[in-house]
Motif scaffolding. Structure first.
Motif, PDB file in Angstrom:
ATOM      1  N   HIS A 227     -28.750  -4.308  34.016  1.00 14.57           N
ATOM      2  CA  HIS A 227     -29.120  -4.804  35.339  1.00 14.57           C
ATOM      3  C   HIS A 227     -29.932  -6.100  35.236  1.00 14.57           C
ATOM      4  N   GLY A 228     -30.751  -6.198  34.210  1.00 16.98           N
ATOM      5  CA  GLY A 228     -31.494  -7.434  34.002  1.00 16.98           C
ATOM      6  C   GLY A 228     -30.565  -8.606  33.728  1.00 16.98           C
ATOM      7  N   ARG A 229     -29.551  -8.361  32.911  1.00 15.27           N
ATOM      8  CA  ARG A 229     -28.581  -9.425  32.637  1.00 15.27           C
ATOM      9  C   ARG A 229     -27.768  -9.765  33.890  1.00 15.27           C
ATOM     10  N   MET A 230     -27.465  -8.748  34.675  1.00 19.12           N
ATOM     11  CA  MET A 230     -26.700  -8.996  35.901  1.00 19.12           C
ATOM     12  C   MET A 230     -27.471  -9.888  36.856  1.00 19.12           C
ATOM     13  N   GLN A 231     -28.772  -9.693  36.930  1.00 25.92           N
ATOM     14  CA  GLN A 231     -29.586 -10.547  37.800  1.00 25.92           C
ATOM     15  C   GLN A 231     -29.389 -12.020  37.461  1.00 25.92           C
ATOM     16  N   ARG A 232     -29.188 -12.319  36.183  1.00 22.17           N
ATOM     17  CA  ARG A 232     -29.092 -13.709  35.742  1.00 22.17           C
ATOM     18  C   ARG A 232     -27.654 -14.233  35.675  1.00 22.17           C
ATOM     19  N   HIS A 233     -26.697 -13.344  35.398  1.00 25.48           N
ATOM     20  CA  HIS A 233     -25.353 -13.838  35.075  1.00 25.48           C
ATOM     21  C   HIS A 233     -24.222 -13.287  35.939  1.00 25.48           C
ATOM     22  N   TYR A 234     -24.454 -12.225  36.696  1.00 28.77           N
ATOM     23  CA  TYR A 234     -23.353 -11.599  37.430  1.00 28.77           C
ATOM     24  C   TYR A 234     -22.870 -12.479  38.578  1.00 28.77           C
ATOM     25  N   PRO A 235     -21.537 -12.635  38.762  1.00 29.99           N
ATOM     26  CA  PRO A 235     -21.004 -13.479  39.848  1.00 29.99           C
ATOM     27  C   PRO A 235     -21.006 -12.731  41.185  1.00 29.99           C
ATOM     28  N   PHE A 236     -22.172 -12.642  41.802  1.00 30.63           N
ATOM     29  CA  PHE A 236     -22.333 -11.848  43.020  1.00 30.63           C
ATOM     30  C   PHE A 236     -21.440 -12.337  44.156  1.00 30.63           C
ATOM     31  N   ASP A 237     -21.310 -13.646  44.323  1.00 31.12           N
ATOM     32  CA  ASP A 237     -20.473 -14.158  45.419  1.00 31.12           C
ATOM     33  C   ASP A 237     -19.007 -13.796  45.207  1.00 31.12           C
ATOM     34  N   MET A 238     -18.551 -13.867  43.980  1.00 31.25           N
ATOM     35  CA  MET A 238     -17.178 -13.478  43.661  1.00 31.25           C
ATOM     36  C   MET A 238     -16.951 -12.012  44.010  1.00 31.25           C
ATOM     37  N   ALA A 239     -17.897 -11.154  43.615  1.00 27.12           N
ATOM     38  CA  ALA A 239     -17.775  -9.721  43.900  1.00 27.12           C
ATOM     39  C   ALA A 239     -17.781  -9.464  45.403  1.00 27.12           C
ATOM     40  N   ALA A 240     -18.688 -10.117  46.113  1.00 34.65           N
ATOM     41  CA  ALA A 240     -18.787  -9.904  47.560  1.00 34.65           C
ATOM     42  C   ALA A 240     -17.502 -10.322  48.263  1.00 34.65           C
ATOM     43  N   THR A 241     -16.956 -11.455  47.866  1.00 36.13           N
ATOM     44  CA  THR A 241     -15.709 -11.940  48.477  1.00 36.13           C
ATOM     45  C   THR A 241     -14.568 -10.941  48.269  1.00 36.13           C
ATOM     46  N   MET A 242     -14.455 -10.428  47.056  1.00 42.74           N
ATOM     47  CA  MET A 242     -13.369  -9.485  46.758  1.00 42.74           C
ATOM     48  C   MET A 242     -13.569  -8.155  47.480  1.00 42.74           C
ATOM     49  N   LEU A 243     -14.806  -7.667  47.538  1.00 40.92           N
ATOM     50  CA  LEU A 243     -15.070  -6.380  48.182  1.00 40.92           C
ATOM     51  C   LEU A 243     -14.861  -6.426  49.694  1.00 40.92           C
TER      52      LEU A 243
ATOM     53  N   SER B 155     -28.028  -8.687  49.064  1.00 39.39           N
ATOM     54  CA  SER B 155     -28.279  -7.247  49.129  1.00 39.39           C
ATOM     55  C   SER B 155     -27.961  -6.575  47.807  1.00 39.39           C
ATOM     56  N   ALA B 156     -26.863  -7.001  47.176  1.00 40.83           N
ATOM     57  CA  ALA B 156     -26.473  -6.417  45.889  1.00 40.83           C
ATOM     58  C   ALA B 156     -27.514  -6.718  44.817  1.00 40.83           C
ATOM     59  N   LYS B 157     -28.039  -7.928  44.805  1.00 39.29           N
ATOM     60  CA  LYS B 157     -29.088  -8.284  43.841  1.00 39.29           C
ATOM     61  C   LYS B 157     -30.322  -7.412  44.033  1.00 39.29           C
ATOM     62  N   ARG B 158     -30.702  -7.207  45.286  1.00 39.19           N
ATOM     63  CA  ARG B 158     -31.868  -6.369  45.565  1.00 39.19           C
ATOM     64  C   ARG B 158     -31.606  -4.924  45.169  1.00 39.19           C
ATOM     65  N   LEU B 159     -30.383  -4.456  45.414  1.00 35.51           N
ATOM     66  CA  LEU B 159     -30.026  -3.074  45.069  1.00 35.51           C
ATOM     67  C   LEU B 159     -30.107  -2.861  43.564  1.00 35.51           C
ATOM     68  N   ILE B 160     -29.596  -3.818  42.812  1.00 34.17           N
ATOM     69  CA  ILE B 160     -29.635  -3.712  41.349  1.00 34.17           C
ATOM     70  C   ILE B 160     -31.085  -3.748  40.859  1.00 34.17           C
ATOM     71  N   ARG B 161     -31.894  -4.606  41.473  1.00 36.76           N
ATOM     72  CA  ARG B 161     -33.293  -4.734  41.051  1.00 36.76           C
ATOM     73  C   ARG B 161     -34.071  -3.435  41.278  1.00 36.76           C
ATOM     74  N   SER B 162     -33.708  -2.714  42.365  1.00 35.54           N
ATOM     75  CA  SER B 162     -34.463  -1.507  42.714  1.00 35.54           C
ATOM     76  C   SER B 162     -33.775  -0.218  42.304  1.00 35.54           C
ATOM     77  N   ALA B 163     -32.615  -0.322  41.640  1.00 35.29           N
ATOM     78  CA  ALA B 163     -31.834   0.869  41.300  1.00 35.29           C
ATOM     79  C   ALA B 163     -32.587   1.753  40.321  1.00 35.29           C
ATOM     80  N   PRO B 164     -32.446   3.099  40.439  1.00 36.85           N
ATOM     81  CA  PRO B 164     -33.038   3.988  39.448  1.00 36.85           C
ATOM     82  C   PRO B 164     -32.338   3.793  38.107  1.00 36.85           C
ATOM     83  N   HIS B 165     -33.013   4.071  37.023  1.00 38.79           N
ATOM     84  CA  HIS B 165     -32.478   3.775  35.718  1.00 38.79           C
ATOM     85  C   HIS B 165     -32.262   5.009  34.854  1.00 38.79           C
ATOM     86  N   SER B 166     -31.972   6.119  35.486  1.00 38.11           N
ATOM     87  CA  SER B 166     -31.577   7.322  34.736  1.00 38.11           C
ATOM     88  C   SER B 166     -30.345   7.901  35.360  1.00 38.11           C
TER      89      SER B 166
END
Length: 282
Positions: free
Chosen positions: A233-249, A270-281
């Protein structure tokens, strides 16, 4: 063209044997534990395409446009992805017993690949497949962009292109069923959200557990998975193509152009915030 990945007549855009696995710069990836777990897990899921293709073929029996594409393009290309990822993992991390780990995964994962577990209608299952292809296309885009290992960049770029194409095919078939079944936007939205929620609890977890049990015997896989998700999730915050995912979804919802343009950045944030606050277990 004929191929050992899938049935005779399989359509492939590239070939595993053409990739220079012998040139992998191991020093760039060998100590990246999270990357190891991701690639090994992905190889398991991709190379198990024969199981869930069987279920899809049964589910869409009688629809030749869907079944022929699944049989001759989607399945062989997915199997090829798995084979190529396996080759990469075995070359980059030669001490890992891929075969033993995969056998454990397949035994656990096979019960999840039954036709009765697919969507309530053909159209809604195709909407769910769009979610899966969004996930694969975007995550391979992320790995391609974050790695500095040349062979991995080449491999993930090839897989990403295939996955984007798969999304396009599933989406075209979805539109046909959406009209035929008279699917409402609320039904589609529930299916999209439901499939997003399931991804982390099925494919990723079962694959990770099998890799962990083989690579680190005696390790608490649940705790290790929580740590792994935290790092990813930390890597996703920096590198994940959120706009690409949102457009496709959003595409299956058939929003008008202006609404789609407004919704993409909102969903991305919203997706970035969700990943940042997601539980990790798990």
């Amino acid at each position: 063209m004929a191929s050992r990945y899938g049935s005779p007549g399989a359509v492939l855009r590239w070939f595993v044997d053409e990739l220079p696995f012998e040139r992998i710069e191991r020093e760039r990836v060998a100590d990246d534990v999270d990357l190891f777990y991701f690639l090994a897990s992905a190889s398991f899921v991709e190379i198990t395409s024969d199981l869930y293709t069987r279920g899809l073929l049964e589910y869409y029996q009688g629809d030749q446009a869907v079944t022929e594409w699944l049989r001759h393009e989607w399945e062989p290309q997915e199997l090829q992805h798995g084979a190529a990822l396996r080759r990469y993992v075995e070359a980059a991390w030669p001490d890992f017993d891929w075969v033993a780990s995969y056998e454990s995964f397949r035994r656990a994962y096979a019960p999840l690949c039954k036709p009765e577990l697919l969507g309530p209608t053909r159209g809604l299952e195709l909407a769910a497949r769009c979610v899966v292809e969004t996930g694969t296309a975007t995550i391979y885009t992320m790995i391609r962009d974050l790695t500095d290992e040349p062979v991995l960049r080449q491999l993930t770029s090839l897989i990403r292109t295939d996955e984007v194409s798969h999304y396009g095919h599933f989406f075209q078939h979805f539109k046909r069923y959406r009209d035929a079944e008279g699917l409402r936007r609320t039904q589609i939205l529930r299916t999209l959200w439901g499939r997003i929620a399931e991804i982390d609890n099925e494919d990723a977890w079962y694959a990770f557990r099998s890799v962990c049990d083989t690579a680190s015997p005696g390790t608490d896989a649940v705790a290790a998975y929580g740590e792994y998700r935290l790092h990813i999730h930390g890597r996703m915050q920096r590198h994940y193509p959120f706009d690409m995912a949102a457009t496709m979804l959003l595409k299956p919802l058939a929003l008008n152009r202006q609404l789609q343009r407004l919704a993409v950045p909102v969903l991305s944030v919203s997706a970035k915030r969700l990943i940042r606050s997601a539980p990790h277990s798990h």
